[in-house]
Design an enzyme around this catalytic site. Structure first.
Site, PDB file in Angstrom:
ATOM      1  N   LYS A   1     -28.692 -54.571  -8.163  1.00 60.45           N
ATOM      2  CA  LYS A   1     -27.690 -54.569  -9.408  1.00 60.45           C
ATOM      3  C   LYS A   1     -28.225 -53.170 -10.383  1.00 60.45           C
ATOM      4  O   LYS A   1     -29.445 -53.092 -10.818  1.00 60.45           O
ATOM      5  CB  LYS A   1     -27.797 -55.819 -10.260  1.00 60.45           C
ATOM      6  CG  LYS A   1     -27.063 -55.723 -11.501  1.00 60.45           C
ATOM      7  CD  LYS A   1     -27.030 -57.111 -12.221  1.00 60.45           C
ATOM      8  CE  LYS A   1     -26.286 -57.297 -13.652  1.00 60.45           C
ATOM      9  NZ  LYS A   1     -26.600 -58.437 -14.053  1.00 60.45           N
TER      10      LYS A   1
ATOM     11  N   CYS B   1     -28.311 -63.363 -20.736  1.00 61.17           N
ATOM     12  CA  CYS B   1     -27.888 -62.503 -21.583  1.00 61.17           C
ATOM     13  C   CYS B   1     -26.657 -62.750 -22.581  1.00 61.17           C
ATOM     14  O   CYS B   1     -26.558 -62.367 -23.794  1.00 61.17           O
ATOM     15  CB  CYS B   1     -27.414 -60.985 -20.984  1.00 61.17           C
ATOM     16  SG  CYS B   1     -26.183 -61.221 -19.752  1.00 61.17           S
TER      17      CYS B   1
ATOM     18  N   CYS C   1     -27.860 -66.263 -15.675  1.00 60.23           N
ATOM     19  CA  CYS C   1     -28.530 -65.171 -16.320  1.00 60.23           C
ATOM     20  C   CYS C   1     -28.642 -65.670 -17.935  1.00 60.23           C
ATOM     21  O   CYS C   1     -28.043 -66.975 -18.238  1.00 60.23           O
ATOM     22  CB  CYS C   1     -27.592 -64.022 -16.186  1.00 60.23           C
ATOM     23  SG  CYS C   1     -28.542 -62.444 -17.054  1.00 60.23           S
TER      24      CYS C   1
ATOM     25  N   CYS D   1     -31.503 -60.193 -20.776  1.00 62.92           N
ATOM     26  CA  CYS D   1     -31.319 -61.093 -19.508  1.00 62.92           C
ATOM     27  C   CYS D   1     -32.386 -61.947 -19.477  1.00 62.92           C
ATOM     28  O   CYS D   1     -32.484 -62.947 -18.698  1.00 62.92           O
ATOM     29  CB  CYS D   1     -31.188 -60.506 -18.193  1.00 62.92           C
ATOM     30  SG  CYS D   1     -29.524 -59.366 -18.408  1.00 62.92           S
TER      31      CYS D   1
ATOM     32  N   SER E   1     -16.213 -54.868 -13.793  1.00 61.15           N
ATOM     33  CA  SER E   1     -15.390 -54.838 -15.030  1.00 61.15           C
ATOM     34  C   SER E   1     -14.922 -53.503 -15.103  1.00 61.15           C
ATOM     35  O   SER E   1     -13.689 -53.153 -15.316  1.00 61.15           O
ATOM     36  CB  SER E   1     -15.882 -55.572 -16.345  1.00 61.15           C
ATOM     37  OG  SER E   1     -17.057 -55.003 -16.537  1.00 61.15           O
TER      38      SER E   1
ATOM     39  N   TYR F   1     -12.324 -58.641  -9.933  1.00 64.59           N
ATOM     40  CA  TYR F   1     -11.268 -59.382 -10.832  1.00 64.59           C
ATOM     41  C   TYR F   1      -9.642 -59.069 -10.386  1.00 64.59           C
ATOM     42  O   TYR F   1      -8.793 -59.475 -10.928  1.00 64.59           O
ATOM     43  CB  TYR F   1     -11.146 -58.211 -12.105  1.00 64.59           C
ATOM     44  CG  TYR F   1     -12.724 -58.512 -12.819  1.00 64.59           C
ATOM     45  CD1 TYR F   1     -12.934 -59.789 -13.617  1.00 64.59           C
ATOM     46  CD2 TYR F   1     -13.774 -57.654 -12.463  1.00 64.59           C
ATOM     47  CE1 TYR F   1     -14.375 -59.741 -13.965  1.00 64.59           C
ATOM     48  CE2 TYR F   1     -14.783 -58.012 -13.075  1.00 64.59           C
ATOM     49  CZ  TYR F   1     -15.119 -58.975 -13.900  1.00 64.59           C
ATOM     50  OH  TYR F   1     -16.523 -59.411 -14.533  1.00 64.59           O
TER      51      TYR F   1
ATOM     52  N   ARG G   1     -30.883 -51.973 -20.347  1.00 65.34           N
ATOM     53  CA  ARG G   1     -31.621 -52.869 -19.268  1.00 65.34           C
ATOM     54  C   ARG G   1     -32.139 -52.225 -18.167  1.00 65.34           C
ATOM     55  O   ARG G   1     -32.183 -52.706 -17.142  1.00 65.34           O
ATOM     56  CB  ARG G   1     -30.173 -53.742 -18.688  1.00 65.34           C
ATOM     57  CG  ARG G   1     -29.321 -54.626 -19.593  1.00 65.34           C
ATOM     58  CD  ARG G   1     -28.636 -55.712 -18.880  1.00 65.34           C
ATOM     59  NE  ARG G   1     -27.626 -56.195 -19.621  1.00 65.34           N
ATOM     60  CZ  ARG G   1     -27.434 -56.912 -20.767  1.00 65.34           C
ATOM     61  NH1 ARG G   1     -28.637 -56.986 -21.384  1.00 65.34           N
ATOM     62  NH2 ARG G   1     -26.596 -57.483 -21.321  1.00 65.34           N
TER      63      ARG G   1
ATOM     64  N   ARG H   1     -19.450 -56.735 -20.968  1.00 62.74           N
ATOM     65  CA  ARG H   1     -20.208 -57.161 -22.303  1.00 62.74           C
ATOM     66  C   ARG H   1     -19.533 -57.292 -23.450  1.00 62.74           C
ATOM     67  O   ARG H   1     -19.941 -57.963 -24.235  1.00 62.74           O
ATOM     68  CB  ARG H   1     -21.150 -55.858 -22.480  1.00 62.74           C
ATOM     69  CG  ARG H   1     -22.323 -55.920 -21.102  1.00 62.74           C
ATOM     70  CD  ARG H   1     -23.238 -54.789 -21.309  1.00 62.74           C
ATOM     71  NE  ARG H   1     -24.081 -54.843 -20.066  1.00 62.74           N
ATOM     72  CZ  ARG H   1     -25.045 -53.690 -19.926  1.00 62.74           C
ATOM     73  NH1 ARG H   1     -25.311 -52.888 -20.880  1.00 62.74           N
ATOM     74  NH2 ARG H   1     -25.532 -53.706 -18.825  1.00 62.74           N
TER      75      ARG H   1
ATOM     76  N   GLU I   1     -35.343 -54.282  -2.705  1.00 62.30           N
ATOM     77  CA  GLU I   1     -34.936 -55.417  -3.279  1.00 62.30           C
ATOM     78  C   GLU I   1     -34.101 -56.452  -2.297  1.00 62.30           C
ATOM     79  O   GLU I   1     -34.304 -57.475  -2.547  1.00 62.30           O
ATOM     80  CB  GLU I   1     -33.909 -54.898  -4.467  1.00 62.30           C
ATOM     81  CG  GLU I   1     -34.793 -54.417  -5.546  1.00 62.30           C
ATOM     82  CD  GLU I   1     -35.069 -55.359  -6.513  1.00 62.30           C
ATOM     83  OE1 GLU I   1     -35.091 -56.493  -6.235  1.00 62.30           O
ATOM     84  OE2 GLU I   1     -35.466 -54.968  -7.474  1.00 62.30           O
TER      85      GLU I   1
ATOM     86  N   LYS J   1     -24.081 -54.108  -6.348  1.00 61.66           N
ATOM     87  CA  LYS J   1     -23.313 -53.916  -7.702  1.00 61.66           C
ATOM     88  C   LYS J   1     -23.413 -52.832  -8.463  1.00 61.66           C
ATOM     89  O   LYS J   1     -24.587 -52.577  -8.663  1.00 61.66           O
ATOM     90  CB  LYS J   1     -23.657 -55.427  -8.327  1.00 61.66           C
ATOM     91  CG  LYS J   1     -22.811 -55.652  -9.825  1.00 61.66           C
ATOM     92  CD  LYS J   1     -23.457 -56.655 -10.509  1.00 61.66           C
ATOM     93  CE  LYS J   1     -22.959 -56.794 -11.842  1.00 61.66           C
ATOM     94  NZ  LYS J   1     -23.344 -57.700 -12.594  1.00 61.66           N
TER      95      LYS J   1
HETATM   96  C1  PBG Z   1     -25.091 -60.564 -16.594  1.00 62.58           C
HETATM   97  C2  PBG Z   1     -24.025 -59.883 -15.609  1.00 62.58           C
HETATM   98  C3  PBG Z   1     -23.459 -58.759 -15.940  1.00 62.58           C
HETATM   99  C4  PBG Z   1     -22.565 -58.593 -15.113  1.00 62.58           C
HETATM  100  C5  PBG Z   1     -22.560 -59.662 -14.200  1.00 62.58           C
HETATM  101  N1  PBG Z   1     -23.478 -60.511 -14.678  1.00 62.58           N
HETATM  102  C6  PBG Z   1     -23.658 -57.741 -16.998  1.00 62.58           C
HETATM  103  C7  PBG Z   1     -24.919 -57.062 -17.351  1.00 62.58           C
HETATM  104  O1  PBG Z   1     -25.741 -56.826 -16.626  1.00 62.58           O
HETATM  105  O2  PBG Z   1     -24.885 -56.496 -18.425  1.00 62.58           O
HETATM  106  C8  PBG Z   1     -21.412 -57.311 -15.223  1.00 62.58           C
HETATM  107  C9  PBG Z   1     -20.185 -57.561 -14.407  1.00 62.58           C
HETATM  108  C10 PBG Z   1     -18.986 -56.947 -14.569  1.00 62.58           C
HETATM  109  O3  PBG Z   1     -19.218 -55.705 -15.461  1.00 62.58           O
HETATM  110  O4  PBG Z   1     -17.930 -57.232 -14.434  1.00 62.58           O
HETATM  111  N2  PBG Z   1     -26.435 -59.945 -16.208  1.00 62.58           N
END
Ligand code: PBG
Length: 339
Positions: free
Chosen positions: A208, A135, A133, A143, A287, A326, A230, A218, A246, A261
């Site tokens: 996603k 970002c 990515c 991104c 996260s 995690y 986003r 972030r 998708e 996700k």
């Molecule tokens: C990158 C990305 C993100 C996450 C994984 N890859 C963040 C986002 O899209 O802002 C989030 C993973 C997490 O919150 O643990 N684009």
């Protein structure tokens, strides 16, 4: 007692039920006998954040146990993870420098390529996947490439191809495009094949969602968008049929594994995808999901291990073969302690 389901028998009334699910709930061994879902260490993928430099890991207050690891520690970290029984990681770089295009993301001497090489030196058997990515590398935090306030799809895909190639050249086993650009999986598959990396896998972040649960990530990555959000590229959480579309697109474009996700908000999608696709499925427990469970446990609302394991089991039961979480390091330890 003469209600339905009971009959007179001998001197005392007794239930006539011959089907008694409780028979196999009597002991732990009997419960294990009929358990339909198992957690196994090899299903767990640990997200890893690498920052430049040396020194100690930088802890992340909202996510106990998560840290940004300095590049200088990665080789030793790889060795420890492997010896603990962690079988795979998903790598993220905390950018050294940012610019409008995110060019540090495709540098061959960038953090992620260096980290891949270091991990592989420390632990040659460790499966190393990399997040693809922009970002974390763009000044605006989006991104992809921004033009007139909009994230340009095809120009972004071209940058993502470069990122994936840099990771493949460093020896990543799997690249995981997460930018949610249309056509990114096919474009990356072609770029890899053209460069001789037919053996490098693509783990597609297919579904996603534009989610409230990415906050701690972030903060770790310093990747919050500077303007807007986003929602123009990540998926609307209201849509399930679109999520399956998708996934079908990514499958057709050559994805090896499809991922949803966040995890707990996508269990229906996992279950439906399990019936529809033959590909391996992954779920990313993000996260914010991790931080939420930790925060509740810290306040005594839930028991950390029991709550975490219950979520991991639910994600497996819904149909995930792999779980990016995690909790991976903890889970591997809990599973070892079970035996
Ligand atoms: C990158 C990305 C993100 C996450 C994984 N890859 C963040 C986002 O899209 O802002 C989030 C993973 C997490 O919150 O643990 N684009």
């Amino acid at each position: 007692m003469s209600s339905r389901g009971f009959e007179q028998g001998g001197r005392s009334a007794r239930p006539s039920a011959v089907v008694r699910p409780r028979r196999f709930r009597r002991t732990a061994a009997l419960r294990d006998w009929v358990a339909e879902t198992d957690l196994e260490s090899h299903r767990m993928v640990l997200p890893l954040f690498v920052r430049p430099g040396d020194g100690g890991p930088t802890p992340v207050p909202s996510c106990p146990g998560v840290a940004r690891y300095p590049l200088g520690r990665l080789r030793a970290l790889g060795r420890s993870l492997a010896s603990e029984g962690v079988r795979s990681v998903l790598l993220f770089g905390v950018a050294r420098t940012k610019d409008a295009e995110g060019s540090d993301a495709w540098s061959d001497t960038g953090l992620v390529p260096e980290a891949v090489r270091a991990l592989k030196k420390g632990a040659p058997e460790l499966v190393v996947a990399t997040d693809v990515c922009l970002c974390a590398y763009t000044t605006h935090g989006h991104c992809g490439v921004v033009k007139d306030g909009d994230v340009e799809n095809d120009a972004s895909v071209e940058r993502l191809q470069r990122v994936a190639l840099a990771h493949a050249r460093a020896g990543a086993d799997v690249v995981a495009p997460s930018a949610m650009m249309d056509g990114q999986v096919g474009a990356i598959r072609h770029a890899l094949d053209d460069a001789g990396f037919e053996g490098t896998g693509v783990l597609a972040y297919s579904t996603k969602h534009a989610s409230a649960f990415y906050g701690p990530f972030r903060e770790i990555e310093g990747s919050s968008p500077e303007f807007g959000d986003r929602a123009g590229y990540q998926m609307d959480p209201r849509n399930a049929r679109e999520a399956l579309r998708e996934m079908a697109l990514d499958a057709a474009e050559g994805a090896d594994i499809l991922m949803v996700k966040p995890a707990l908000t996508s269990l229906d999608l996992l279950a439906r995808a399990r019936e529809r696709f033959d590909l391996p499925l992954a779920a990313y427990q993000v996260s914010g999901e991790y931080a939420t469970i930790h925060a509740a446990a810290a306040r005594g609302i839930v028991d950390l291990e029991r709550a975490a394991r219950e979520t991991l089991v639910a994600i497996r039961r819904a149909g995930a073969d792999l779980i990016v979480t995690y909790f991976a390091r903890d889970a591997v330890r809990w599973l070892r302690e079970d035996r």
